[in-house]
Design a protein around this motif. Sequence first.
Motif, PDB file in Angstrom:
ATOM      1  N   ALA A   1     -18.071  -4.780  49.336  1.00 13.56           N
ATOM      2  CA  ALA A   1     -17.249  -5.958  49.671  1.00 13.56           C
ATOM      3  C   ALA A   1     -16.184  -6.250  48.752  1.00 13.56           C
ATOM      4  N   PRO A   2     -15.008  -6.472  49.366  1.00 11.03           N
ATOM      5  CA  PRO A   2     -13.731  -6.383  48.369  1.00 11.03           C
ATOM      6  C   PRO A   2     -13.707  -7.469  47.445  1.00 11.03           C
ATOM      7  N   ARG A   3     -14.042  -8.765  47.819  1.00  7.08           N
ATOM      8  CA  ARG A   3     -14.070  -9.955  46.851  1.00  7.08           C
ATOM      9  C   ARG A   3     -15.072  -9.625  45.676  1.00  7.08           C
ATOM     10  N   VAL A   4     -16.075  -9.029  46.082  1.00 11.64           N
ATOM     11  CA  VAL A   4     -17.133  -8.646  44.966  1.00 11.64           C
ATOM     12  C   VAL A   4     -16.531  -7.551  44.026  1.00 11.64           C
ATOM     13  N   ALA A   5     -15.639  -6.599  44.606  1.00 12.60           N
ATOM     14  CA  ALA A   5     -15.276  -5.648  43.615  1.00 12.60           C
ATOM     15  C   ALA A   5     -14.351  -6.215  42.680  1.00 12.60           C
ATOM     16  N   LEU A   6     -13.457  -7.161  43.080  1.00 17.18           N
ATOM     17  CA  LEU A   6     -12.399  -8.020  42.425  1.00 17.18           C
ATOM     18  C   LEU A   6     -13.162  -8.857  41.273  1.00 17.18           C
ATOM     19  N   LYS A   7     -14.189  -9.508  41.573  1.00 16.85           N
ATOM     20  CA  LYS A   7     -14.901 -10.267  40.739  1.00 16.85           C
ATOM     21  C   LYS A   7     -15.486  -9.471  39.779  1.00 16.85           C
ATOM     22  N   HIS A   8     -15.760  -8.132  40.042  1.00 23.02           N
ATOM     23  CA  HIS A   8     -16.477  -7.240  39.018  1.00 23.02           C
ATOM     24  C   HIS A   8     -15.282  -6.706  37.891  1.00 23.02           C
ATOM     25  N   THR A   9     -14.091  -6.499  38.331  1.00 26.16           N
ATOM     26  CA  THR A   9     -13.020  -6.002  37.300  1.00 26.16           C
ATOM     27  C   THR A   9     -12.779  -7.344  36.611  1.00 26.16           C
ATOM     28  N   LEU A  10     -12.545  -8.536  37.098  1.00 33.49           N
ATOM     29  CA  LEU A  10     -12.515  -9.816  36.406  1.00 33.49           C
ATOM     30  C   LEU A  10     -13.583 -10.101  35.289  1.00 33.49           C
ATOM     31  N   ALA A  11     -14.761  -9.626  35.495  1.00 32.40           N
ATOM     32  CA  ALA A  11     -15.688  -9.941  34.555  1.00 32.40           C
ATOM     33  C   ALA A  11     -15.479  -8.937  33.414  1.00 32.40           C
TER      34      ALA A  11
ATOM     35  N   MET B   1      -9.614 -11.710  28.349  1.00 30.66           N
ATOM     36  CA  MET B   1      -8.443 -11.663  29.001  1.00 30.66           C
ATOM     37  C   MET B   1      -8.564 -12.194  30.463  1.00 30.66           C
ATOM     38  N   ARG B   2      -7.626 -12.904  31.198  1.00 25.82           N
ATOM     39  CA  ARG B   2      -7.562 -13.102  32.476  1.00 25.82           C
ATOM     40  C   ARG B   2      -6.145 -13.035  33.031  1.00 25.82           C
ATOM     41  N   PRO B   3      -6.248 -12.133  34.395  1.00 27.26           N
ATOM     42  CA  PRO B   3      -5.016 -11.893  34.898  1.00 27.26           C
ATOM     43  C   PRO B   3      -4.511 -13.169  35.865  1.00 27.26           C
TER      44      PRO B   3
ATOM     45  N   ASP C   1      -4.654 -17.697  38.994  1.00 26.53           N
ATOM     46  CA  ASP C   1      -5.869 -16.771  38.586  1.00 26.53           C
ATOM     47  C   ASP C   1      -5.853 -15.468  39.679  1.00 26.53           C
ATOM     48  N   ALA C   2      -6.235 -14.413  39.242  1.00 26.42           N
ATOM     49  CA  ALA C   2      -6.086 -13.282  40.245  1.00 26.42           C
ATOM     50  C   ALA C   2      -6.923 -13.877  41.599  1.00 26.42           C
ATOM     51  N   LEU C   3      -8.426 -14.047  41.564  1.00 25.42           N
ATOM     52  CA  LEU C   3      -9.381 -14.346  42.515  1.00 25.42           C
ATOM     53  C   LEU C   3      -8.774 -15.554  43.439  1.00 25.42           C
ATOM     54  N   THR C   4      -8.035 -16.817  42.738  1.00 30.84           N
ATOM     55  CA  THR C   4      -7.580 -17.608  43.795  1.00 30.84           C
ATOM     56  C   THR C   4      -6.395 -17.061  44.570  1.00 30.84           C
ATOM     57  N   THR C   5      -5.697 -16.445  43.987  1.00 29.48           N
ATOM     58  CA  THR C   5      -4.492 -15.862  44.693  1.00 29.48           C
ATOM     59  C   THR C   5      -5.077 -14.941  45.763  1.00 29.48           C
TER      60      THR C   5
ATOM     61  N   SER D   1       0.363 -10.760  35.283  1.00 30.79           N
ATOM     62  CA  SER D   1       0.535 -10.941  33.854  1.00 30.79           C
ATOM     63  C   SER D   1      -0.856 -11.087  33.154  1.00 30.79           C
ATOM     64  N   LEU D   2      -1.337 -10.848  32.055  1.00 33.31           N
ATOM     65  CA  LEU D   2      -2.567 -10.972  31.383  1.00 33.31           C
ATOM     66  C   LEU D   2      -2.264 -12.073  30.347  1.00 33.31           C
ATOM     67  N   TRP D   3      -3.414 -12.805  30.321  1.00 33.83           N
ATOM     68  CA  TRP D   3      -3.430 -14.101  29.275  1.00 33.83           C
ATOM     69  C   TRP D   3      -4.838 -14.194  28.530  1.00 33.83           C
ATOM     70  N   ASP D   4      -4.906 -14.640  27.511  1.00 35.23           N
ATOM     71  CA  ASP D   4      -6.044 -15.138  26.779  1.00 35.23           C
ATOM     72  C   ASP D   4      -5.882 -16.575  26.501  1.00 35.23           C
ATOM     73  N   ASP D   5      -6.940 -17.024  25.715  1.00 35.39           N
ATOM     74  CA  ASP D   5      -7.025 -18.374  25.540  1.00 35.39           C
ATOM     75  C   ASP D   5      -5.544 -18.998  24.661  1.00 35.39           C
TER      76      ASP D   5
END
Length: 457
Positions: free
Chosen positions: A120-130, A137-139, A218-222, A264-268
């Motif tokens: 499932a594509p959304r599951v795959a993206l969430k795996h990478t974000l984790a 980091m958060r993209p 954030d990547a998932l929202t976009t 872009s990549l971000w941290d806190d």
Amino acid sequence: MTSTVPLTGADARPAPIGLPEPTLAELAAANDVRFLLATFVDMTGRPCAKLVPVSAADELQFEGMGFAGYAAGMIGQNPQDPDLVVFPDLASYAPLPFVKEGLAMVQCDPHVEGVPWPYAPRVALKHTLAKLAERGMRPMVGAELEYFLVSTADNGTIITADERDSSPNPCYDARGVTRMYEHLTEISAAMNSLGWGNYANDHEDGAGQFEQNFAYADALTTADRVITARYIIAMLAAERDMTATFMPKPFTDRPGNGMHLHLSLWDDSGPLFPDDSDGRSLGLSAQAYSFIGGVLEHSSALLAYLAPTVNSYKRRNAQTTVSGATWSPRKATYGGNDRTHFIRVPDGNRIELRGGDGSGNPYLMMASVLEAGLDGIDRQVNPGDPCGPGIQPDSAADLPSTLLHAAAALRADTTVLGALCGSRAVGEYYADAKEQEFLSWHNQVSQWEVDSYLTHV
């Protein structure tokens, strides 16, 4: 006084401290929603949904909704496999009264036998974000959606919906935008009612082509918003007897539809890409250059996700168009504020990936590119010096020329092959499907072949 602004998923997250988050049923009640589109996408990016009455919202949220996965399309199942059971992500909740009164959409994550489904594509993206989150980091991602508005002629061919939109150089034409005013402004108002921050709507480089931009997130929202936006644009265009197509190259002589990603990549503490001491004059950090190096090194394999259809390569390999440009890179290069490169660096805050097109699945595009960039960071890959304006050195890698070549490049790249949920089996399944897609097209006899070979010998 009660707010008249629709309660969106963004509004619902996070709930005020000390208060419980609203349920899906409560979100729906706040907007007078009567039906919910419980939506997920297959690997091609096609939205699949069940129309769920709000009386069953709790069942959808807490028990899930079942689908026959094989019937849903390219999502890694056979007819004998158990159901996909999808669970909604309330952060993606979007009321859609401008499509149908009382309708809302919510993006869902498919599970099989209680486990998130790796195909499932959304599951795959969430795996990478984790994985990125484990590193702090958060993209953040912005997406540019290009599409044509077309209709069908009496002879069955597609034509520009606005018959007066026929200039070879219509980009930014004020008259073309104005003639589509009702459509464009309705889409803009819809995006803004959802809190997306639409900031521009323009006529693109091809006759009948438009782009409507919304703020990065954030990547998932976009990724969720890309899926929702395509649906909204298509449905509202149909109300005016037009077809909105994101097909990469619907017309031979015109530029095609891209889907560029700004990453872009971000941290806190904030963004990680800017660096005022950058010795290469692009304002980027060493980490950003390593990210670029990883994406460039894996670019050929990435193209299977960024340009995932046979038609994609009609756009990518076009020699020219009536407007004079294809806006599609043919080599894996990077440079400054220059739209001829695979990666453009408009400023030190972000990079723009220009290799994707309108047929791309945003979840798979982002997951694969982020994995490639992360590999570059881990190995401190040096991308070399940026290319000058319009310069495409012979030493730069040529990008795949067909979908078959891209699928072969995917198989040969272990990093990208295993990018989706860390599973090479998922990558192999995808490569198999793309090879079959190419061969299915290749086995059709075209008019070009008849014209070229019927009396050849």
